[in-house]
Design an enzyme around this catalytic site. Sequence first.
Site, PDB file in Angstrom:
ATOM      1  N   ASP A 293     -21.546 -23.452   9.700  1.00  0.00           N
ATOM      2  CA  ASP A 293     -20.042 -23.923   9.089  1.00  0.00           C
ATOM      3  C   ASP A 293     -19.977 -25.274   9.288  1.00  0.00           C
ATOM      4  OD1 ASP A 293     -18.348 -22.453  10.287  1.00  0.00           O
ATOM      5  OD2 ASP A 293     -17.207 -22.013   8.539  1.00  0.00           O
TER       6      ASP A 293
ATOM      7  N   HIS B 130     -17.853 -20.962  23.881  1.00  0.00           N
ATOM      8  CA  HIS B 130     -18.744 -21.888  25.484  1.00  0.00           C
ATOM      9  C   HIS B 130     -17.838 -23.309  25.410  1.00  0.00           C
ATOM     10  CE1 HIS B 130     -21.248 -17.756  27.155  1.00  0.00           C
ATOM     11  NE2 HIS B 130     -20.356 -17.616  25.835  1.00  0.00           N
TER      12      HIS B 130
ATOM     13  N   HIS C   9     -15.820  -7.090  25.385  1.00  0.00           N
ATOM     14  CA  HIS C   9     -15.323  -8.074  27.121  1.00  0.00           C
ATOM     15  C   HIS C   9     -14.528  -8.674  27.112  1.00  0.00           C
ATOM     16  CE1 HIS C   9     -17.360 -11.694  26.755  1.00  0.00           C
ATOM     17  NE2 HIS C   9     -17.690 -11.359  25.153  1.00  0.00           N
TER      18      HIS C   9
ATOM     19  N   ASP D  54     -13.980 -15.986  22.413  1.00  0.00           N
ATOM     20  CA  ASP D  54     -15.117 -15.367  23.180  1.00  0.00           C
ATOM     21  C   ASP D  54     -14.657 -14.611  24.128  1.00  0.00           C
ATOM     22  OD1 ASP D  54     -17.372 -14.365  23.468  1.00  0.00           O
ATOM     23  OD2 ASP D  54     -17.861 -16.171  24.012  1.00  0.00           O
TER      24      ASP D  54
ATOM     25  N   GLU E 164     -19.694  -9.441  30.932  1.00  0.00           N
ATOM     26  CA  GLU E 164     -20.983  -9.190  29.877  1.00  0.00           C
ATOM     27  C   GLU E 164     -21.732 -10.979  30.033  1.00  0.00           C
ATOM     28  OE1 GLU E 164     -22.137 -11.239  25.796  1.00  0.00           O
ATOM     29  OE2 GLU E 164     -21.125 -11.674  27.702  1.00  0.00           O
ATOM     30  N   GLU E 165     -21.216 -12.148  30.392  1.00  0.00           N
ATOM     31  CA  GLU E 165     -21.504 -12.951  30.165  1.00  0.00           C
ATOM     32  C   GLU E 165     -22.175 -13.188  31.368  1.00  0.00           C
ATOM     33  OE1 GLU E 165     -20.894 -14.922  28.240  1.00  0.00           O
ATOM     34  OE2 GLU E 165     -18.596 -14.908  26.621  1.00  0.00           O
TER      35      GLU E 165
END
Length: 343
Positions: free
Chosen positions: A235, A317, A61, A174, A206-207
Amino acid sequence: MNIDFLRTLLATQSPSSAEQEMTEAVREYAKNFCETETDVMGNLYLHHGNPEGRRVMVTAHCDEVGFQIVHIDDNGLAYIRKVGGIDRQTLPGTPVAVMGRNGKVQGVFGKKSPHLQTEKDKGATPEFEDMWIDMGFTSRQETLEHVAIGDFATAVAPTQQLNGGKRITGKALDNKIGVFAMVETVRQLSDQHLPVNLTAVCTTQEEIGSRGAVVAVNRIEPDCLFCLDVGTATDIPSVKKQARGDVRLGRGPLLYRNADNNSDLFRTMVEAAERKEMPYQTGVGSKISGGTETSHVQILGRGVATVNLSIPNRYMHSAVEMCDMEDVENTIRLLTATLEQLK
């Protein structure tokens, strides 16, 4: 890998439903080694391989989380709503760019300073209606000369390579980094004869519900689909590994084991990684039902065999995210090796 191309993608603005700047950058780059086309949703298709072969699809995306202007007050401050999931805690003080009618308009996210906050305000995450974009204008009329109700905005952050270039930070990794890995895979395969009919798609929206991917799959009707996205790295401090698993930057691409992933395709990718002695990680994701584009498209028509290949990502995000370039390189290697062996 063409790092300059990645930097170009990270500099684009592509909030959900306004991805044209991103898809045009990909089209301009990809036209040198494959055929391209678009559809009414703004999806960008890259074609390669045998037109008579099995239909194999790769998606990544191209939209990013962002904002949309809903109101401009008398002081010229613009109030917004979110486009996709946003971490509100990271917004105050974040530079933004509004996609105005005559070009990009720079601004910054504002809220009440600590000196003006009540005790209740202090320590609380402000709601969207309690924040605004300040573009430096002094009145509603002046602001409206540059932007309009409904205009989109995204965060602004420099692209940096840390630790000798190994770790990369920037906005909207992203999923611009997933798009980068997909396009570089097609480029590397472009001088090879593929027995399958490969279509790689920069999908839109997509979001906000994987809307572009649904249209693309209905159009192509693939026999199987590989979805390139980012996955949440665990992590960092205070994340309970016993609840979220152990996913690390620099340990290779991530393969989830959940309902999104067809077991045969999962095994095919694992076998390719082990045959080529490439690093990879396995995880289960946040829920058994998955949650990326694959969960929307695998139930279309007669069903589609899908698998997610994810690049570990920290600070997802937020205004600045982090990935490891070795993970990106190994993602390209693994996807390339898998597509090469498909019959």
